[in-house]
Design a protein around this motif. Structure first.
Motif, short mmCIF file in Angstrom:
data_model
loop_
_atom_site.label_atom_id
_atom_site.label_comp_id
_atom_site.label_asym_id
_atom_site.label_seq_id
_atom_site.Cartn_x
_atom_site.Cartn_y
_atom_site.Cartn_z
N GLN A 168 2.69 -1.28 1.37
CA GLN A 168 2.17 -1.42 0.02
C GLN A 168 0.75 -1.97 0.02
N LEU A 169 0.48 -2.94 0.88
CA LEU A 169 -0.86 -3.52 0.96
C LEU A 169 -1.88 -2.48 1.44
N ILE A 170 -1.46 -1.60 2.33
CA ILE A 170 -2.35 -0.53 2.79
C ILE A 170 -2.67 0.43 1.64
N ILE A 171 -1.64 0.77 0.87
CA ILE A 171 -1.86 1.64 -0.30
C ILE A 171 -2.79 0.97 -1.29
N GLU A 172 -2.57 -0.31 -1.56
CA GLU A 172 -3.42 -1.04 -2.51
C GLU A 172 -4.86 -1.14 -2.00
N ALA A 173 -5.01 -1.29 -0.69
CA ALA A 173 -6.36 -1.32 -0.11
C ALA A 173 -7.05 0.02 -0.29
#
Length: 207
Positions: free
Chosen positions: A24-29
């Motif tokens: 999820q953090l990769i997607i948000e980045a």
């Protein structure tokens, strides 16, 4: 031997949760970078923003196209959650204002990702499907919000009007008003309200 299955190891569950959180953090980045610069960011840029290694990205996504698809799904789900249909049974002006306000905020948040999807969709049938789904969702919302007015039209005219309304309220239409013409949010919203009101047939007496 007991017939009951043994419970899952807390270590495995914790690892899975951490992996999903990393994903999820990769997607948000990815989405944050796109909002800053509407180009497909590199794996190095995404990793740097997310605080992970490039290897971490490709452990969770086979390639950057898969990440774009996941980001599109995430953004579409987020848009749906942030934009429920409101005032569906209101009078004409209430419905107009409600639909335009919801659509305008959706476009304001989503224009950067939309441009990436439009630029990349020829490379991926999955991205084409997301673009098509987004437009179908917009059409369905228009049909819901303007049901009384659309109900007086023959089937073909109703379809044509929905197509025209979807084109009018396309994300790029919003972006042109905001960027090229420099309209403030409220003034751009007023333009849409005026144009949709002119396109819709008179509201039936019982609508």
């Amino acid at each position: 031997m007991s017939s009951q299955s043994s419970p899952k190891s807390p270590r495995i569950d914790g690892r899975r949760l951490r992996s999903e959180r990393t994903k999820q953090l990769i997607i948000e980045a990815f989405l944050a970078l796109v909002r800053e610069d509407p180009k497909v960011p590199t794996a190095v840029q995404i990793a740097g923003r997310a605080g992970y290694s490039v290897r971490s990205i490709f452990e969770r996504f086979p390639d950057l196209n898969a990440l774009r698809v996941a980001a599109a799904d995430y953004a579409l789900a987020q848009a749906a959650a942030l934009a429920p249909a409101r005032h569906v049974d209101g009078d004409r002006q209430t419905r107009l204002r409600s639909q335009v306000d919801t659509r305008a905020h959706t476009c304001e948040r989503g224009v950067a990702l939309w441009r990436v999807l439009m630029d990349s969709q020829e490379e991926s049938d999955e991205l084409k499907a997301r673009v098509r789904r987004a437009r179908e969702v917009t059409m369905a919302r228009l049909e819901l919000m303007y049901k009384p007015e659309l109900s007086v039209l023959p089937t073909d005219e109703r379809r044509d009007l929905l197509v025209a309304l979807e084109a009018l309220t396309d994300i790029e239409s919003w972006a042109r008003m905001r960027e090229q013409h420099g309209l403030p949010f409220e003034e751009a919203s007023d333009v849409w309200v005026f144009a949709i009101d002119r396109l819709l047939p008179p509201t039936p007496a019982n609508g």
